[in-house]
Write an enzyme that holds these catalytic residues in place. Structure first.
Site, PDB file in Angstrom:
ATOM      1  N   ASP A  14      23.770  55.419  49.710  1.00  0.00           N
ATOM      2  CA  ASP A  14      24.678  54.275  49.596  1.00  0.00           C
ATOM      3  C   ASP A  14      23.951  52.936  49.732  1.00  0.00           C
ATOM      4  OD1 ASP A  14      26.802  55.913  49.144  1.00  0.00           O
ATOM      5  OD2 ASP A  14      27.587  55.852  51.183  1.00  0.00           O
ATOM      6  N   ARG A  95      25.026  49.097  67.342  1.00  0.00           N
ATOM      7  CA  ARG A  95      25.387  48.062  66.361  1.00  0.00           C
ATOM      8  C   ARG A  95      24.949  46.658  66.770  1.00  0.00           C
ATOM      9  NH1 ARG A  95      24.970  52.297  63.801  1.00  0.00           N
ATOM     10  NH2 ARG A  95      26.821  53.360  62.989  1.00  0.00           N
ATOM     11  N   ASP A 124      32.856  50.547  62.650  1.00  0.00           N
ATOM     12  CA  ASP A 124      31.573  49.868  62.491  1.00  0.00           C
ATOM     13  C   ASP A 124      31.657  48.575  61.684  1.00  0.00           C
ATOM     14  OD1 ASP A 124      30.049  51.481  64.090  1.00  0.00           O
ATOM     15  OD2 ASP A 124      29.440  52.825  62.491  1.00  0.00           O
ATOM     16  N   SER A 175      29.479  63.187  58.055  1.00  0.00           N
ATOM     17  CA  SER A 175      28.968  61.829  58.203  1.00  0.00           C
ATOM     18  C   SER A 175      28.302  61.765  59.574  1.00  0.00           C
ATOM     19  CB  SER A 175      30.109  60.812  58.113  1.00  0.00           C
ATOM     20  OG  SER A 175      29.626  59.515  58.411  1.00  0.00           O
TER      21      SER A 175
END
Length: 413
Positions: A14, A95, A124, A175
């Site tokens: 991606d 993050r 996220d 995922s």
């Protein structure tokens, strides 16, 4: 001057396709930024080269493992950060450190936009974008999957058309997001919450059903931070890595939970966090020994709010920063040793010692040498219960005494 976009780059399909996809959709040049938070996998130099081969004008790589462990995982440890009392904030913690490097790269390369690979359904996207705008309110955020309709089918088609150096046929049913603090797995058959996880879900932990011989480890803390394992000095990163290895071998830290996402939906997640869970168990017990009762009671509420803020992407918020100050103050005396037994999926405390301990053997013992003045207890109870006693007497006067119910099996003669 051509606009520039900084893209959080993982090296996968991606984000590799995202480089060209963004360029075609916006006309901007793309700078790829990869951040190592201990996720393992491919060498970052290989990932950097792939970004350039996919069309990035610059590719920036940051080794943030020590930074992540010391400045993000250790605050979470001090806060005993467990969302819904179980999830140790694996993805949520990584993050903000990634965001910091993205913003730094944007400043360095003159970018006006920061892009990430998140969908519009998860937490996220919020963590990235709120974090970015908290550090740099002037920057714009872009999510190709969400904003530019980059689906997996389109990504594969784009990669094949442009002959990008990325595998397009490999299909992983899950995922996965991972770093040194743990591993998060979702989607695939796990979306049916009746389905149990299969063996292939797990990587960081061995099956706890048939564990090896129990492993005993002594963890030394200073001000809430692990500084030695079995007497051998360690950095925060080394402590996490070694506990991942030892606790993981015993199957410690497997978590299967349906959690409340920030966007309002419930999501089934499977986590592995052997080091995090073992370290938190040890830290909580050392706090039981060293933190004063009222301070400890209040801290539990602070911990929950701190954890919710971090989960919800508010790492850089004023409230979270204020709570950090309180939590750090509570760690002043959280120093000493905790002995943990790792076995069969459990991390069990079997010993504790601290020079700053509030545990007084002579007060606690029931044997000879007891220094607790038992004669003081009678007066303490009388005063402690006085307000309830007065209220109960008033209830009796007004006919509102507590209903004791029937006598049940008791009978008179």
């Amino acid at each position: 001057m051509t606009e520039r976009v900084v893209l959080a780059y993982s090296g996968g399909l991606d984000t590799s396709v995202g480089i060209g996809w963004i360029a075609e959709a916006t006309g901007a040049e793309v700078i790829a930024v990869a951040v190592d938070v201990g996720q393992g996998g491919e060498d970052l130099e290989v990932i950097r080269r792939r970004a350039l081969d996919c069309g990035a004008v610059e590719a920036y790589v940051a080794d943030a493992r020590d930074e992540f462990a010391a400045e993000y995982c250790m605050p979470a440890l001090k806060a005993n950060g467990l969302y819904l009392d179980r999830y140790p904030l694996v993805s949520a913690l990584s993050r903000p450190v990634i965001v910091k490097h993205l913003v730094r790269a944007a400043r360095q390369f003159g970018a006006t936009t920061v892009a990430h690979g998140c969908t519009g359904k998860g937490n996220d996207q919020v963590r990235f974008e709120v974090g970015i705008t908290s550090l740099a309110p002037d920057l714009t955020c872009l999510a190709p999957v969400r904003d530019l309709a980059l689906t997996r089918d389109k990504a594969i088609e784009f990669a094949e058309k442009h002959q990008l150096p990325i595998a397009t046929t490999k299909h992983n049913p899950f995922s996965i997001d991972q770093n040194v603090w743990g591993r998060a797995v979702e989607t695939g058959f796990l979306e049916d919450i009746w389905n149990g996880p299969t063996k292939d879900v797990y990587t960081y932990t061995d099956d706890p059903t048939f564990p090896p011989v129990a492993d005993e480890v002594v963890i030394t803390f200073e001000a809430g931070v692990p500084v030695a394992l079995d007497g051998v000095p360690v950095t925060p990163l080394q402590a996490i890595q070694e506990m991942n290895r030892r606790a993981g071998a015993q199957g410690v830290g497997r978590i299967d939970i349906v959690e409340d996402r920030l966007v309002g939906i419930k999501s089934r997640e499977v986590y592995e966090a052997p080091g995090a869970i073992a370290l938190i168990a040890a830290h909580q017990e050392l706090e039981n020994v060293t933190v004063e009762r009222e301070q400890a009671r209040f801290k539990r509420g602070v911990e929950q709010r701190w954890t919710e803020l971090v989960y919800d992407g508010q790492w850089f918020s004023p409230l979270k920063k204020s709570l950090d100050v309180f939590i750090d103050d509570t760690q002043k005396y959280v120093s000493g040793d905790i002995r943990l037994v790792l076995h069969g999926g459990r991390a069990t405390v079997s010993g504790r010692r601290s020079d700053a301990s509030l545990y007084d053997f002579n007060l606690a013992t029931y044997d000879t040498g007891d220094t607790f003045d038992q004669s003081a207890a009678r007066g303490f109870i009388e005063i402690y219960g006085l307000s309830s006693k007065l209220a109960a007497a008033r209830d009796v006067r007004f006919g509102n005494a507590e209903d004791l119910g029937s006598q049940g099996g008791i009978s008179g003669v």
